[in-house]
Scaffold this motif. Structure first.
Motif, short mmCIF file in Angstrom:
data_model
loop_
_atom_site.label_atom_id
_atom_site.label_comp_id
_atom_site.label_asym_id
_atom_site.label_seq_id
_atom_site.Cartn_x
_atom_site.Cartn_y
_atom_site.Cartn_z
N ALA A 3 0.83 -1.21 0.00
CA ALA A 3 0.00 0.00 0.00
C ALA A 3 0.87 1.26 0.00
CB ALA A 3 -0.94 -0.01 1.21
N THR A 96 -3.08 -4.42 -2.47
CA THR A 96 -3.76 -3.24 -1.95
C THR A 96 -4.81 -2.75 -2.94
OG1 THR A 96 -3.44 -0.99 -1.09
CG2 THR A 96 -2.09 -1.61 -2.96
N THR A 216 -10.65 3.75 2.59
CA THR A 216 -10.63 2.32 2.36
C THR A 216 -11.88 1.66 2.94
OG1 THR A 216 -9.38 1.99 4.41
CG2 THR A 216 -8.12 2.23 2.37
N ASP A 264 -8.56 -2.55 7.39
CA ASP A 264 -7.73 -1.40 7.02
C ASP A 264 -8.54 -0.11 7.02
OD1 ASP A 264 -5.38 -3.08 6.19
OD2 ASP A 264 -6.89 -3.83 4.80
N ASN A 364 -7.01 -7.94 6.50
CA ASN A 364 -8.13 -7.53 5.65
C ASN A 364 -9.26 -8.55 5.70
OD1 ASN A 364 -9.56 -6.02 3.78
ND2 ASN A 364 -8.72 -7.18 2.07
#
Length: 386
Positions: A3, A96, A216, A264, A364
């Motif tokens: 990321a 990401t 996000t 995230d 995640n």
């Protein structure tokens, strides 16, 4: 690591591609070919979905921004290629999402890969602040995304413990269970329908538009678009808005899912212009009304003091009036949308160095789903070298 690499490299690469857009088409055709002149299967998949994207979006994006759109597609593609060849970042089972925004005068061009989201805060006809979603969350359960993944032998299904979360799986292995249909990295799924081609969106800014939130999915999983807009709008200042949003999201995770790991959470807030004139006038009118009320109370106190100079309790009764007025002012502000909010109560020192771009990163997933293939570490090391 993935990321941060994308965060740091993508803006520079996009700028370079945009400046060189006049020569990009010629070089693009040559660099994507194999030694025998054929085009790799992965490139064919990317090119096909780029064309699909063109067909779906060309009518919505002004013609003058088509070169910018091509630059977006190209730079996203190059970033993914750079990650694949990076010597120290293993992206085989790591990746990401990304949502990026370019503002040109009053025009916004937005590129989105994965399930990050862009949300606009704007005023409606009643001058109320409302949230307008500018992008589509590219989840595996979207029909066009699922169709593509299944076409390339990938599988899409949800676990029994979380039936609302569709995931992408390898053809013959219950891993890695990726909860998005497009991403940078995650090359273990790139042959099975996962792509890094962005959806591109266009929005013309109006006088009613106030700010845009880029965040996000960790933020959107626990906060609605309207809740996020309200948090940013009532933050103590613009510089603390993204921080307030991320902190509120992480707290919401702990409240809603106390036994789960926080997803995230990262955010960027782009403020477009000052408040609309109507809002400023209304705010000034409220301030004037409050001042007039204060004057009335003070005059009342003076009259009482003149009449009852001997009574010692006259001053204390005046103080009570002040306290009552203070309570009324606070109540009025809360009803009308005050500057005080949950963001002000966040227990983090103002002078502490902080960046919402760093966000709060965890696994995640709500569950500890393995991100690695069930193979020995020696195979993985040799594969990463390849």
């Amino acid at each position: 690591m993935v990321a941060r690499r994308v965060r740091d490299s993508l803006p520079v690469l996009l700028s370079t591609q945009w400046m060189n857009s006049t020569n990009s088409d010629q070089s693009c055709d040559n660099e994507n070919m194999n030694a025998d002149g054929s085009i790799p299967e992965e490139e064919l998949l990317e090119e096909y979905w780029c064309e699909q994207s063109d067909n779906e979006e060309k009518e919505t994006i002004p013609e003058k921004y088509l070169p910018l759109k091509k630059s977006l597609l190209k730079s996203f593609k190059l970033i993914d290629k750079e990650l694949k060849n990076h010597p120290s970042i293993d992206c085989f089972c790591s990746g990401t999402t990304a949502v990026g925004l370019i503002k040109q005068d009053q025009d916004l061009i937005i590129g989105n890969v994965g399930d990050s989201r862009a949300v606009m805060a704007t005023r409606d006809e009643d001058n109320s602040l409302v949230a307008v979603q500018l992008t589509v969350d590219l989840k595996p359960n979207l029909p066009r995304e699922a169709a593509r993944i299944q076409q390339f032998k990938g599988r899409v299904f949800a676990l029994q413990d979380e039936p609302e979360v569709s995931r992408v799986w390898l053809p013959n292995s219950d891993s890695p269970g990726l909860a998005m249909a497009r991403a940078f990295g995650d090359f273990c799924l790139k042959d099975f329908g996962l792509i890094s081609v962005p959806d591109v969106f266009y929005h013309r800014v109006t006088d009613r538009d106030e700010f845009v939130i880029l965040a996000t999915d960790g933020v959107w999983d626990v906060l609605s678009n309207k809740e996020a807009v309200d948090i940013v709008a009532t933050a103590p200042g613009r510089s603390t808005a993204a921080r307030a949003l991320v902190d509120c999201a992480t707290r919401a995770w702990k409240l809603k899912y106390p036994t789960s790991k926080t997803d995230d959470c990262a955010a960027v807030c782009l403020f477009l212009d000052q408040k609309p004139k109507g809002v400023e006038k209304e705010a000034k009118k409220q301030d004037i009304d409050v001042v007039n009320e204060e004057v009335k109370v003070m005059n009342t106190r003076k009259e009482e003091d003149n009449i009852d100079e001997i009574e010692k309790h006259s001053d204390s009764s005046g103080d009570c009036n002040e306290i009552e007025l203070a309570k009324e002012k606070v109540a009025e502000k809360r009803v009308g949308g005050s500057k005080r909010s949950l963001a002000e109560c966040i227990s983090t020192s103002e002078d502490e160095e902080w960046s919402a771009l760093e966000g709060v990163a965890r696994v995640n997933s709500l569950l500890s789903i393995p991100r690695l293939l069930s193979m020995d570490s020696s195979w993985r090391k040799s594969n990463s070298k390849i």
